[in-house]
Design an enzyme around this catalytic site. Structure first.
Site: not given
Length: 295
Positions: A141, A204, A240
């Site tokens: 991430d 995300k 996400k």
């Protein structure tokens, strides 16, 4: 010439969004569909989509080991409920997770690249990520360089994502937009398109370290971008939401947005993830019909 490439890509999408209109669209969508998703089956699905996260200044080898042990024990205590999707930790704890996590189906995600600010040399980001992958991370991430994006340096932003994705290879790369810093629906959609074009496997919302973190409006715009990108390219990108998810209703809200905007194809824990440290116990409590503090 290189910079023009990104503007050519962006010209294919409607980026002139009205923030108030987005807000109204989300309100209507949730009013019409949220209640129908308030079921035990959906809550179990959401539990299986959780990226169980520990990203505290006070994390240590001992605390991360205990964190992983809870995930290991969950299979024994609740064999009928499956498992969380991922454990998410700082890169220096990838090896502990790799060495102690018993379920091969639970991914090991590491926040990398100078999380949460993304403010360091690209060489440092690459080195940190390479070490995390070597130690067993199966997903990375990264926070986009928000300053570059807001300054209009789309080439610089995309170059970083491309370099990180090249390093990850077949491992998944999630790009964190830090939507609270982007402010507008137009910026959120623009950043989403650029991140996907540059090679992100997921987009995300947030790091969870800044306010506002995930919001339904940001999620709605990001899901619209994912859908349009998929329609144009055939490439499916995961989503996400992370940060600010305090209640089961919050989780159901994001599920509802994904279901209505993206459809059933995204309703697996390979394509929808929930980044949270507190929600797993609340989902488990509602599934079990009593207060449970397992994680």
């Amino acid at each position: 010439m290189e910079e023009n490439k990104y503007f050519e890509v962006l010209k294919q999408y409607d980026l002139e969004l009205d923030d108030e209109k987005v807000k109204r669209q989300v309100e209507i969508l949730l009013k019409e569909h949220l209640a129908e998703n308030n079921t035990k089956e959906v809550k179990q699905f959401l539990l299986n989509s959780v990226e169980l996260t520990t990203l505290k200044t006070t994390d240590s080898e001992d605390s991360v080991l205990k964190f992983v042990e809870k995930v290991n024990r969950f299979d024994d205590v609740y064999p009928e409920l499956g498992h969380v999707a991922t454990v998410c930790v700082y890169p220096c704890y990838a090896k502990i997770c790799h060495d102690t996590l018993e379920s091969e189906e639970v991914e090991i995600a590491c926040v990398s690249g100078s999380f949460p600010s993304s403010q360091t040399f690209l060489e440092v980001k690459i080195a940190e990520t390479a070490l995390a992958l070597k130690d067993g991370a199966t997903e990375i991430d990264m926070v986009i360089p928000v300053g570059k994006f807001l300054n209009g340096d789309y080439e610089g932003m995309c170059d970083e994502i491309e370099e990180m994705k090249a390093l990850c290879g077949d491992k998944k790369l999630k790009t964190i937009l830090e939507t609270g810093c982007l402010k507008t629906a137009t910026n959120i959609k623009t950043a989403s398109i650029l991140a996907m074009y540059a090679g992100a496997d997921y987009i995300k919302t947030s790091t969870g370290k800044l306010e506002p973190a995930a919001t339904p409006e940001a999620a709605f715009v990001m899901c619209q971008a994912i859908k349009e990108y998929y329609d144009k390219t055939g490439i499916q990108i995961g989503f996400k939401p992370a940060g600010g998810m305090k209640t089961v209703e919050d989780a159901l809200t994001y599920y509802t947005i994904v279901k209505e905007v993206l459809g059933e194809k995204w309703l697996t824990n390979q394509w929808l993830r929930l980044g949270t440290s507190s929600l797993a116990n609340k989902l488990l409590s509602e599934i079990e019909g009593k207060e449970v503090k397992f994680f």
